[in-house]
Scaffold this active site. Sequence first.
Site, short mmCIF file in Angstrom:
data_model
loop_
_atom_site.label_atom_id
_atom_site.label_comp_id
_atom_site.label_asym_id
_atom_site.label_seq_id
_atom_site.Cartn_x
_atom_site.Cartn_y
_atom_site.Cartn_z
N VAL A 1 0.84 -1.21 0.00
CA VAL A 1 0.00 0.00 0.00
C VAL A 1 0.87 1.26 0.00
O VAL A 1 0.57 2.25 -0.69
CB VAL A 1 -0.97 0.00 1.21
N LYS B 1 -12.99 -4.85 10.25
CA LYS B 1 -13.73 -3.88 9.43
C LYS B 1 -15.17 -3.70 9.94
O LYS B 1 -15.67 -2.58 9.95
CB LYS B 1 -13.70 -4.32 7.96
N1 HSE Z 1 -6.41 -8.51 3.13
C1 HSE Z 1 -7.39 -7.50 2.96
C2 HSE Z 1 -8.48 -8.02 2.03
C3 HSE Z 1 -6.74 -6.26 2.41
O1 HSE Z 1 -8.23 -9.02 1.36
O2 HSE Z 1 -9.57 -7.48 1.99
C4 HSE Z 1 -7.65 -5.07 2.33
O3 HSE Z 1 -8.06 -4.64 3.58
#
Ligand code: HSE
Length: 408
Positions: free
Chosen positions: A12, A200
């Site tokens: 990133v 998340k």
């Molecule tokens: N590893 C995470 C995904 C990266 O595959 O969504 C993005 O947050």
Amino acid sequence: MSKFAVLGHGVVGSGTVELFFKNKEKICRRSEMDLDLKYILDIRDFPGLPYSDLFTKDINVILNDDEVTVVAEVMGGVHPAYEFVSECLKRGKSVATSNKELVAVKGAELLRLAKEHSCNFMFEASTGGAIPIIRPIHKCLAANDITACAGILNGTTNYILTKMLSDGVSFDEALAEAQRLGYAERDPAADVEGHDACRKICILSSLIYGSHVYPEWVHCEGITALTLEDAAYAKSWGGVIKLIGSVKRTKDGRILPMVAPRFVNKGSELASVEDVFNGIMVYGDGFERIMFYGRGAGKLPTASAVLGDVIDCAKHKITILSQTWEDSRDNSFIADYKEDTVRLYLRLKDTDADEVKKAFPNAAFITREGQPAGEIAIITDSEKESAVDEKLYDFKGRVCGRIRLLDI
Ligand code: HSE
């Protein structure tokens, strides 16, 4: 004039630098200022890059430089990101992060620090990759009572499920490809065991309901127990299996966040979200439902969201309070998922239709090609999950598949 620094030159971080230099002119115009990258922090050496002179291994160089007013934290992990971000905020430097673990574990504290020091802690890139979801929730949809949110929040597992179930690729091959494409976490167990999606849904739940939801309070299941047999039953039922992060307000006013694979009916917009794409459905009283869709992981999609926040941080010299939430002392506002009403897909072995009917009289039976003798699959009627568990006690050792239907 504003200068920013990037902490970390991994997938990133390098994408953030690359996209910044590619679109610098547009970024400056949209920032309404001369915005420039002054430092990149990384302990590794990157000789031969056109911007090699920007690297430093010492965070103090960035912390002590008053010209740097914005910092993009794209290192991942809680430590030392937490210490670096805290110090930046204490010195009034705004922070834009893609680090969902940091936000899920330390978000309330870092938002408070930003408020105390009149700067911003922004995290659009932490959830949904390139998809704008944080701003829409606290700005565009701010007039609504948001009752629920459910989505495909992890690109890696969605990629794996798509490759396995549609293209017949093995789990290991699909995971290796997701790692090669830069989608997976450093430790991909965080993806396949659901922890990334859990972080998340914690962020979205905290933002929507105003109190910090910690990952350890959320029931979390990954995709490692799923089989091709379960996928075949999902297909014959008329749907697909997706790893869903969800949160909803329960009748008693608490909230129920959860991460688990779900049977998703083909009629749902979420059923057609494939590969690395994420889809997030938000439900509210003024708009019924809105779906957010786009690339949920990867170098440039995530960099896109990081830089959007860098621009916003550079423009906003005061704290944007609508994106903050309070810390929570206990988890009494989180409902027990066992007390929720669910419909389940169950795959049982060494049984017959009569035994299953006796326990689940209103269940619908489903079949698959090649279904062996003694295997029965059903979709249960709605009932409390704890009541289903009691009935399943008699089937101990014979439950081969158990997946909730997406009911929001
Ligand atoms: N590893 C995470 C995904 C990266 O595959 O969504 C993005 O947050």
